[in-house]
Enzyme design. Structure first.
Site, PDB file in Angstrom:
ATOM      1  N   ASP A  14      -0.375  -0.720  -4.591  1.00  0.00           N
ATOM      2  CA  ASP A  14      -1.801  -0.431  -4.464  1.00  0.00           C
ATOM      3  C   ASP A  14      -1.963   0.941  -3.813  1.00  0.00           C
ATOM      4  O   ASP A  14      -1.651   1.109  -2.630  1.00  0.00           O
ATOM      5  CB  ASP A  14      -2.454  -1.535  -3.616  1.00  0.00           C
ATOM      6  N   LYS A  37       0.850  -1.189   0.000  1.00  0.00           N
ATOM      7  CA  LYS A  37       0.000   0.000   0.000  1.00  0.00           C
ATOM      8  C   LYS A  37       0.889   1.244   0.000  1.00  0.00           C
ATOM      9  O   LYS A  37       1.723   1.418   0.892  1.00  0.00           O
ATOM     10  CB  LYS A  37      -0.922  -0.002   1.228  1.00  0.00           C
ATOM     11  N   GLU A  71      -2.330  -0.676  -8.648  1.00  0.00           N
ATOM     12  CA  GLU A  71      -3.735  -0.965  -8.364  1.00  0.00           C
ATOM     13  C   GLU A  71      -4.478   0.288  -7.910  1.00  0.00           C
ATOM     14  O   GLU A  71      -3.989   1.033  -7.070  1.00  0.00           O
ATOM     15  CB  GLU A  71      -3.803  -2.052  -7.279  1.00  0.00           C
ATOM     16  N   ASP A  98      -9.674  -2.088  -8.627  1.00  0.00           N
ATOM     17  CA  ASP A  98     -10.157  -2.813  -7.448  1.00  0.00           C
ATOM     18  C   ASP A  98     -11.434  -2.158  -6.917  1.00  0.00           C
ATOM     19  O   ASP A  98     -12.534  -2.589  -7.224  1.00  0.00           O
ATOM     20  CB  ASP A  98      -9.037  -2.861  -6.399  1.00  0.00           C
ATOM     21  N   LYS A 123     -13.453  -8.796  -5.390  1.00  0.00           N
ATOM     22  CA  LYS A 123     -13.692  -9.018  -3.964  1.00  0.00           C
ATOM     23  C   LYS A 123     -15.137  -9.491  -3.786  1.00  0.00           C
ATOM     24  O   LYS A 123     -16.083  -8.776  -4.114  1.00  0.00           O
ATOM     25  CB  LYS A 123     -13.418  -7.737  -3.181  1.00  0.00           C
TER      26      LYS A 123
HETATM   27 MG    MG Z   1      -6.697  -3.094  -3.528  1.00  0.00          MG
END
Ligand code: MG
Length: 367
Positions: free
Chosen positions: A193, A165, A218, A241, A265
């Site tokens: 991400d 991240k 991402e 995402d 997800k």
């Molecule tokens: Mg993600």
């Protein structure tokens, strides 16, 4: 077969380490999960779980799931849980939208269908593939040194793909990417991400500065439109995402050539039924996927792994096991980490057996 009773459990899930998402947007040390049991008049019980990644990650929050189940559960009593699409249409009619609140109920119906037919869910999702499923890590944001320290911890568990991240500071992000790329061995890879934290100019500057290695980036920006603009001005593959919340989102992204891969997800798109439809579309259109849960314990993770286990490797990047980051275990069995890989259980249904002492008393019962 008819649904006779629905139990709802509220289960706190403490994290082993507090988590900080990109741009410092989200900081928490536990998740709040909702686990449901659906009983039938033929003695089969199905399990499901819904758990947002905190309340600030998506337009989804834990208490929302329980409020939604309060609306939906009475509509499902008396229906045949094996009629998965009919059950889903009933939920969509009773309560349009709010996909994430339907996921746990949908998962429990799939578990019942699997148990009733004697088949693991992956067989119902198209058939088990021989290979096991690669797991990627979720590395909280921090200084380059902190990120590498977190990667070292998951390398000990066998992880070889790392979702790092980053975001919110162009110079620091370039430093983080260089540090991670020069640290990682050749056979490991990183996803960077940003979790929507860059504006378009920041995304373009960071991504175009990363020239030493092609990397996945991402969800660089908040909206689909911004990510699409970034896509046209950069060369690295992009994973969408948070922008993928429905089948229609994927159809549009495919038509626009807006991404090379998506984060699928399960909870976010409304459960296994909706995720399977999106998975099928992505296979037809050559879009790679991470198939995983938004959050939760072994029950939720195992549902997602069943779908990944029925997806040919060429379309799959990885799955993620949120339960590996928790200090409690809600069930025995399920899809566990074996040296950075996992596989769906071979028992009928989900293949998990919840630990009732961990779930505690049901906070609601519908009958
Ligand atoms: Mg993600």
């Amino acid at each position: 077969m008819k649904i006779s009773r629905i139990y709802v459990y509220k289960v706190p899930l403490p994290l082993e380490y507090p988590y900080r998402l990109s741009g410092g947007r989200l900081y928490f040390d536990k998740l709040d999960s909702t686990i449901v049991a659906i009983d039938t008049d033929e003695g089969i019980r199905g399990w499901g779980e819904g758990c947002p990644w905190g309340s600030t990650y998506l337009p989804a929050f834990p208490r929302g799931i329980r409020a939604g189940i309060e609306e939906l559960a009475p509509q499902l009593i008396g229906l045949d849980p094996r009629r998965i699409d009919f059950i889903y249409r009933t939920m969509d009619t009773a309560l349009p939208g709010h996909p994430y609140i339907k996921s746990a109920l949908d998962m429990a119906c799939w578990d019942i269908l699997g148990k009733a037919t004697g088949l693991p869910l992956c067989e119902l999702f198209g058939g088990r593939i021989d290979e096991s499923v690669t797991i990627h890590s979720s590395i909280p944001t921090g200084t380059p040194e902190e990120i590498i320290k977190s990667i070292e911890l998951v390398q000990e568990k066998g992880y070889m793909i790392h979702s790092c991240k980053i975001g919110a500071d162009v110079a620091l992000d370039i430093e983080r990417i260089e540090a991670v790329n020069s640290y990682l061995p050749e056979n490991e890879s990183a996803t960077f991400d940003a979790n929507r934290s860059w504006l378009m100019d920041e995304a373009i500057r960071v991504m175009n500065a990363a020239t030493d290695r092609i990397s996945y980036f991402e969800q660089p920006c908040e909206t689909y439109e911004e990510c699409f603009q970034v896509r046209k001005r950069t060369v690295h593959p992009i994973i969408l995402d948070e922008s993928i919340q429905s089948y229609g989102n994927v159809v549009r992204a495919s038509a626009d050539h807006a991404c090379e891969a998506i984060g699928l997800k399960v909870g976010r798109v409304g459960g296994l039924t909706k995720a399977k439809r999106i998975r099928d579309f992505c296979m037809e259109r050559g879009i790679r996927m991470n198939i995983e849960e938004t959050g939760g314990s072994i029950i939720a993770d195992t549902g997602a792994v069943h779908l990944a286990q029925a997806t040919p490797q060429m379309f799959l990047r990885a799955t993620w096991l949120c339960h590996e980051m928790l200090t409690v275990d809600t069930a025995t069995g399920g899809a566990r980490n074996k040296e950075g890989k996992t596989s769906a259980p071979e028992y009928p249904g989900l293949g998990v057996e919840p630990i009732m002492d961990v779930l505690g008393e049901a906070i609601a019962v519908y009958e």
